[in-house]
Motif scaffolding. Structure first.
Motif, PDB file in Angstrom:
ATOM      1  N   LEU A   1       0.802  -1.231   0.000  1.00 18.34           N
ATOM      2  CA  LEU A   1       0.000   0.000   0.000  1.00 18.34           C
ATOM      3  C   LEU A   1       0.837   1.284   0.000  1.00 18.34           C
ATOM      4  O   LEU A   1       0.577   2.175  -0.818  1.00 18.34           O
ATOM      5  CB  LEU A   1      -1.005  -0.017   1.161  1.00 18.34           C
ATOM      6  CG  LEU A   1      -2.167  -0.986   0.960  1.00 18.34           C
ATOM      7  CD1 LEU A   1      -2.981  -1.124   2.240  1.00 18.34           C
ATOM      8  CD2 LEU A   1      -3.048  -0.552  -0.203  1.00 18.34           C
ATOM      9  N   PRO A   2       1.864   1.409   0.851  1.00 19.23           N
ATOM     10  CA  PRO A   2       2.682   2.629   0.789  1.00 19.23           C
ATOM     11  C   PRO A   2       3.428   2.769  -0.536  1.00 19.23           C
ATOM     12  O   PRO A   2       3.620   3.882  -1.038  1.00 19.23           O
ATOM     13  CB  PRO A   2       3.666   2.487   1.954  1.00 19.23           C
ATOM     14  CG  PRO A   2       3.098   1.448   2.837  1.00 19.23           C
ATOM     15  CD  PRO A   2       2.245   0.569   1.984  1.00 19.23           C
ATOM     16  N   VAL A   3       3.842   1.644  -1.114  1.00 20.77           N
ATOM     17  CA  VAL A   3       4.535   1.674  -2.404  1.00 20.77           C
ATOM     18  C   VAL A   3       3.579   2.180  -3.485  1.00 20.77           C
ATOM     19  O   VAL A   3       3.933   3.024  -4.313  1.00 20.77           O
ATOM     20  CB  VAL A   3       5.102   0.283  -2.769  1.00 20.77           C
ATOM     21  CG1 VAL A   3       5.659   0.264  -4.181  1.00 20.77           C
ATOM     22  CG2 VAL A   3       6.159  -0.146  -1.760  1.00 20.77           C
ATOM     23  N   LEU A   4       2.346   1.666  -3.471  1.00 16.93           N
ATOM     24  CA  LEU A   4       1.346   2.115  -4.440  1.00 16.93           C
ATOM     25  C   LEU A   4       1.034   3.598  -4.265  1.00 16.93           C
ATOM     26  O   LEU A   4       0.839   4.321  -5.246  1.00 16.93           O
ATOM     27  CB  LEU A   4       0.073   1.271  -4.322  1.00 16.93           C
ATOM     28  CG  LEU A   4       0.187  -0.171  -4.800  1.00 16.93           C
ATOM     29  CD1 LEU A   4      -1.059  -0.972  -4.405  1.00 16.93           C
ATOM     30  CD2 LEU A   4       0.412  -0.225  -6.301  1.00 16.93           C
TER      31      LEU A   4
ATOM     32  N   MET B   1       3.870   5.620  -5.713  1.00 15.80           N
ATOM     33  CA  MET B   1       3.821   5.604  -7.171  1.00 15.80           C
ATOM     34  C   MET B   1       2.667   6.447  -7.721  1.00 15.80           C
ATOM     35  O   MET B   1       2.559   6.637  -8.928  1.00 15.80           O
ATOM     36  CB  MET B   1       3.692   4.156  -7.676  1.00 15.80           C
ATOM     37  CG  MET B   1       4.897   3.287  -7.348  1.00 15.80           C
ATOM     38  SD  MET B   1       4.606   1.552  -7.762  1.00 15.80           S
ATOM     39  CE  MET B   1       5.101   1.551  -9.482  1.00 15.80           C
ATOM     40  N   GLY B   2       1.788   6.897  -6.829  1.00 17.79           N
ATOM     41  CA  GLY B   2       0.640   7.690  -7.257  1.00 17.79           C
ATOM     42  C   GLY B   2      -0.528   6.854  -7.730  1.00 17.79           C
ATOM     43  O   GLY B   2      -1.463   7.373  -8.339  1.00 17.79           O
ATOM     44  N   TYR B   3      -0.525   5.556  -7.443  1.00 17.37           N
ATOM     45  CA  TYR B   3      -1.581   4.660  -7.902  1.00 17.37           C
ATOM     46  C   TYR B   3      -2.758   4.601  -6.926  1.00 17.37           C
ATOM     47  O   TYR B   3      -3.855   4.196  -7.300  1.00 17.37           O
ATOM     48  CB  TYR B   3      -1.042   3.256  -8.139  1.00 17.37           C
ATOM     49  CG  TYR B   3      -0.051   3.169  -9.278  1.00 17.37           C
ATOM     50  CD1 TYR B   3       0.074   4.184 -10.229  1.00 17.37           C
ATOM     51  CD2 TYR B   3       0.782   2.073  -9.411  1.00 17.37           C
ATOM     52  CE1 TYR B   3       0.978   4.104 -11.272  1.00 17.37           C
ATOM     53  CE2 TYR B   3       1.689   1.971 -10.459  1.00 17.37           C
ATOM     54  CZ  TYR B   3       1.782   2.994 -11.375  1.00 17.37           C
ATOM     55  OH  TYR B   3       2.672   2.910 -12.416  1.00 17.37           O
ATOM     56  N   VAL B   4      -2.501   4.955  -5.672  1.00 16.65           N
ATOM     57  CA  VAL B   4      -3.579   5.079  -4.683  1.00 16.65           C
ATOM     58  C   VAL B   4      -3.352   6.366  -3.910  1.00 16.65           C
ATOM     59  O   VAL B   4      -2.237   6.889  -3.855  1.00 16.65           O
ATOM     60  CB  VAL B   4      -3.635   3.877  -3.692  1.00 16.65           C
ATOM     61  CG1 VAL B   4      -3.893   2.572  -4.419  1.00 16.65           C
ATOM     62  CG2 VAL B   4      -2.384   3.781  -2.851  1.00 16.65           C
ATOM     63  N   ARG B   5      -4.433   6.873  -3.354  1.00 12.46           N
ATOM     64  CA  ARG B   5      -4.314   8.053  -2.485  1.00 12.46           C
ATOM     65  C   ARG B   5      -4.908   7.692  -1.130  1.00 12.46           C
ATOM     66  O   ARG B   5      -5.830   6.880  -1.036  1.00 12.46           O
ATOM     67  CB  ARG B   5      -4.972   9.281  -3.084  1.00 12.46           C
ATOM     68  CG  ARG B   5      -6.460   9.238  -3.155  1.00 12.46           C
ATOM     69  CD  ARG B   5      -7.066  10.569  -3.665  1.00 12.46           C
ATOM     70  NE  ARG B   5      -8.491  10.422  -3.770  1.00 12.46           N
ATOM     71  CZ  ARG B   5      -9.135   9.821  -4.758  1.00 12.46           C
ATOM     72  NH1 ARG B   5      -8.463   9.321  -5.770  1.00 12.46           N
ATOM     73  NH2 ARG B   5     -10.445   9.709  -4.751  1.00 12.46           N
TER      74      ARG B   5
END
Length: 171
Positions: free
Chosen positions: A50-53, A56-60
């Protein structure tokens, strides 16, 4: 071929987030409910991805909820990355069966160890198959043909495991 730069666990999380924002715990529950019969994810994998995503800007991240729970929502960039991942070749299956591994060393087992191994494996696969059948039936009823198809894979896997256990050497 497009390169999504995400691994299957991250992709599964993005896929689940298409349903709406979820906390890590909610994602674990959704993964177990929707994917569990054929795809495993650990809590540590979820909380590592989750923090990686997010980076990467894939989740907020949403506003923290009770007990500091952190909801995540998929972004437009995350939806594009997920679409790229879907377009990639899936790669090869990674078959890792702990029972088959132990059977490979059957000469080192006592007869009772081997019989216990088979009994426990039979119970597990019978229960898992029944559960996957029920989930597939519910998915079909809900009109989720793709979810039902994936669950039918789990049914077939457990059926194959049960067939193999019938012919595995008793020692």
């Amino acid at each position: 071929m497009p390169d999504s730069q995400i691994n299957p666990t991250a992709a599964a999380l993005l896929g689940l987030l298409h349903e709406g924002p979820m906390t890590g715990g909610q994602l674990m529950a959704a993964a177990e409910r929707r994917l569990g019969p054929y795809w495993s994810m650990t809590r540590s994998q979820v909380y590592r991805e989750l923090p990686v995503l997010a980076e990467m800007g894939y989740v907020r991240l949403g506003k923290p909820g009770p007990r500091s729970s952190q909801p995540y929502a998929i972004t437009a960039s995350g939806k594009r990355a997920f679409s790229r991942w879907l377009a990639e070749a899936p790669g090869r299956d990674a078959l890792r069966n702990p029972v088959a591994l132990r059977v490979a060393f059957g000469d080192q087992h006592s007869g009772s160890q081997l019989q216990s191994l088979y009994t426990n494996a039979n119970e597990y696969h019978a229960e898992a198959m029944a559960m996957a059948k029920e989930q597939a039936k519910e998915a079909k009823k809900a009109g989720d043909q793709y979810g039902a198809a994936a669950l039918e894979f789990a049914v077939a896997y457990h059926k194959a495991a049960l067939s193999w256990l019938k012919i595995a050497p008793a020692g």
